[in-house]
Every structure is written in structure tokens, then in C-alpha cells.
Design a protein around this motif. Structure first.
Motif, PDB file in Angstrom:
ATOM      1  N   ALA A   3       0.833  -1.208   0.000  1.00  0.00           N
ATOM      2  CA  ALA A   3       0.000   0.000   0.000  1.00  0.00           C
ATOM      3  C   ALA A   3       0.864   1.253   0.000  1.00  0.00           C
ATOM      4  CB  ALA A   3      -0.948  -0.007   1.197  1.00  0.00           C
ATOM      5  N   ILE A   4       1.931   1.251   0.797  1.00  0.00           N
ATOM      6  CA  ILE A   4       2.853   2.386   0.821  1.00  0.00           C
ATOM      7  C   ILE A   4       3.514   2.538  -0.542  1.00  0.00           C
ATOM      8  CG2 ILE A   4       5.013   3.271   1.805  1.00  0.00           C
ATOM      9  CD1 ILE A   4       4.144   1.869   4.454  1.00  0.00           C
ATOM     10  N   GLY A   5       3.877   1.429  -1.161  1.00  0.00           N
ATOM     11  CA  GLY A   5       4.516   1.463  -2.469  1.00  0.00           C
ATOM     12  C   GLY A   5       3.623   2.022  -3.556  1.00  0.00           C
ATOM     13  N   ARG A   6       2.307   1.887  -3.410  1.00  0.00           N
ATOM     14  CA  ARG A   6       1.375   2.431  -4.405  1.00  0.00           C
ATOM     15  C   ARG A   6       1.143   3.927  -4.238  1.00  0.00           C
ATOM     16  NH1 ARG A   6      -1.200  -2.509  -3.209  1.00  0.00           N
ATOM     17  NH2 ARG A   6      -2.579  -1.481  -1.714  1.00  0.00           N
ATOM     18  N   LEU A  29       9.568   4.013   1.417  1.00  0.00           N
ATOM     19  CA  LEU A  29       9.620   2.667   2.001  1.00  0.00           C
ATOM     20  C   LEU A  29      10.726   2.579   3.058  1.00  0.00           C
ATOM     21  CD1 LEU A  29       9.042   0.416  -1.134  1.00  0.00           C
ATOM     22  CD2 LEU A  29       7.476   0.747   0.802  1.00  0.00           C
ATOM     23  N   GLY A  30      11.858   3.228   2.788  1.00  0.00           N
ATOM     24  CA  GLY A  30      12.948   3.258   3.766  1.00  0.00           C
ATOM     25  C   GLY A  30      12.561   4.016   5.016  1.00  0.00           C
ATOM     26  N   TRP A  31      11.868   5.148   4.844  1.00  0.00           N
ATOM     27  CA  TRP A  31      11.405   5.927   5.994  1.00  0.00           C
ATOM     28  C   TRP A  31      10.443   5.084   6.832  1.00  0.00           C
ATOM     29  CZ3 TRP A  31       6.812   7.591   8.037  1.00  0.00           C
ATOM     30  CH2 TRP A  31       6.888   8.585   9.031  1.00  0.00           C
ATOM     31  N   ALA A  32       9.500   4.432   6.167  1.00  0.00           N
ATOM     32  CA  ALA A  32       8.510   3.616   6.874  1.00  0.00           C
ATOM     33  C   ALA A  32       9.178   2.495   7.668  1.00  0.00           C
ATOM     34  CB  ALA A  32       7.503   3.037   5.889  1.00  0.00           C
TER      35      ALA A  32
END
Length: 131
Positions: free
Chosen positions: A19-22, A87-90
Motif C-alpha cells: 500500500a505504501i509502495g502504491r 519505504l525506507g522511511w517507513a
């Protein structure tokens, strides 16, 4: 806990990695901004990363590390770099912001931060691109 919010106010608590990647891929002119916020009871201030799709098809990436003075911004044409960064931050990876030239824009928000602290304490909401 991570909270994802888009420009029209749709929120997703604890978004999955897909979901984050989208999020940056789905940005369009009418929904040109997305925010990923870290909200924990023991964390004061605002902790987030956000992406804005600009009119010239570049992405403006911002993050805040707790306080207004720690608010940074960059721009890129690379969707891959934006995706890798959020994604890295997450995932709380130490190197998530590598590969960008960050500008500290905290001075634009210090007065707002001081005013908000006078009203409330605790976990803050996303700022920067959001009103």
C-alpha cells in the motif's frame, strides 16, 4: 503506528508495504499529495514524510523529524527514488534519505509550530504541504 493520508483526506492506519509502495505511483493532478505519518504516544511533535506531484511532473519530497526546525525538502524526477525513500522511511532505515540534496525549510514553519504547542501537546499532525 503509521498513518497514510491522501490529499482528499482518505486515511489508512498501519498501511502495508504494498500500500505504501502504491502511494507515489497513484498520485494524479486531482490527488497530488500523500503523507505517511508516524504516530506514537511517546513521540512528541510531527514525524512524517510526504510527496507532492508538481505541475512539471517532478515529485517534491518533504520530511519532518519532530519539530518545525527539522523540516526538509527536495525534488526529483525519479519515481523509483521516491518509492525507495518512503519505504525506507517507513521501515526506519538509516539511509532512506541518501541520494537527495535536502534543503532545510524549517524556518517557514517555526512560528506555526510554536503557536500549535500553545494549544496542544503530544502527537502532531502532518504539516508542510498540508494547511
Amino acid at each position: 503506528m503509521l498513518i497514510a493520508t491522501d490529499e482528499v483526506g482518505r486515511m489508512v492506519n498501519r498501511p502495508s508495504k504494498p500500500a505504501i509502495g502504491r502511494m507515489p505511483v497513484n498520485l494524479q493532478r486531482r490527488n497530488a499529495q500523500t503523507v505517511l505519518e508516524r504516530a506514537e504516544e511517546d513521540m512528541e511533535g510531527s514525524w512524517y514524510v510526504q510527496v507532492l506531484l508538481c505541475d512539471d511532473n517532478t515529485s517534491q519530497l518533504e520530511f519532518r523529524d519532530g519539530a518545525a526546525a527539522e523540516h526538509y525538502q527536495t525534488r526529483t524526477i525519479s519515481q523509483d527514488k521516491v518509492l525507495t525513500a518512503i519505504l525506507g522511511w517507513a521501515a526506519s532505515k538509516a539511509d532512506w534519505k541518501d541520494g537527495f540534496m535536502w534543503n532545510n525549510i524549517g524556518s517557514q514553519f517555526v512560528a506555526d509550530d510554536a503557536e500549535n504547542q500553545g494549544r496542544t501537546r503530544g502527537v502532531g499532525g502532518a504539516g508542510g504541504l498540508l494547511p
